[in-house]
Design a protein around this motif. Sequence first.
Motif, short mmCIF file in Angstrom:
data_model
loop_
_atom_site.label_atom_id
_atom_site.label_comp_id
_atom_site.label_asym_id
_atom_site.label_seq_id
_atom_site.Cartn_x
_atom_site.Cartn_y
_atom_site.Cartn_z
N HIS A 37 28.69 43.33 36.10
CA HIS A 37 29.41 43.31 37.37
C HIS A 37 28.44 43.47 38.54
O HIS A 37 28.50 42.71 39.51
N CYS A 92 35.35 41.20 34.58
CA CYS A 92 34.91 42.55 34.96
C CYS A 92 35.49 42.96 36.31
O CYS A 92 35.39 44.10 36.69
N CYS A 93 36.06 42.04 37.04
CA CYS A 93 36.54 42.36 38.39
C CYS A 93 38.05 42.58 38.38
O CYS A 93 38.77 41.94 37.68
#
Length: 88
Positions: A69, A87-88
């Motif tokens: 990230h 990952c966001c």
Amino acid sequence: MGDRKLSLKKLFEYYDQVLSLPHRAEVARELRDEDDLFMLLCYSEMLGIPNPAFYYTLELYPYILEKFHEWHLRMGLEKSPLTGIRCC
């Protein structure tokens, strides 16, 4: 004699810190750049860039997933460029 060795060791440590102080930011930047290059090499196959060492870097993914990230944000990508890794 023991105190003298200890104080001499402290003196050498202090001397090393004084010499490296002006270069800390530069060393940290170089380490970050090396880390970015390593991440690019590891994830290059998923980005469409052929990686001859893909099979060997596959084992590293669980360990470097946490850094992914931060890496893609530093590379200027708002969202993860990989569809398999969210990952966001």
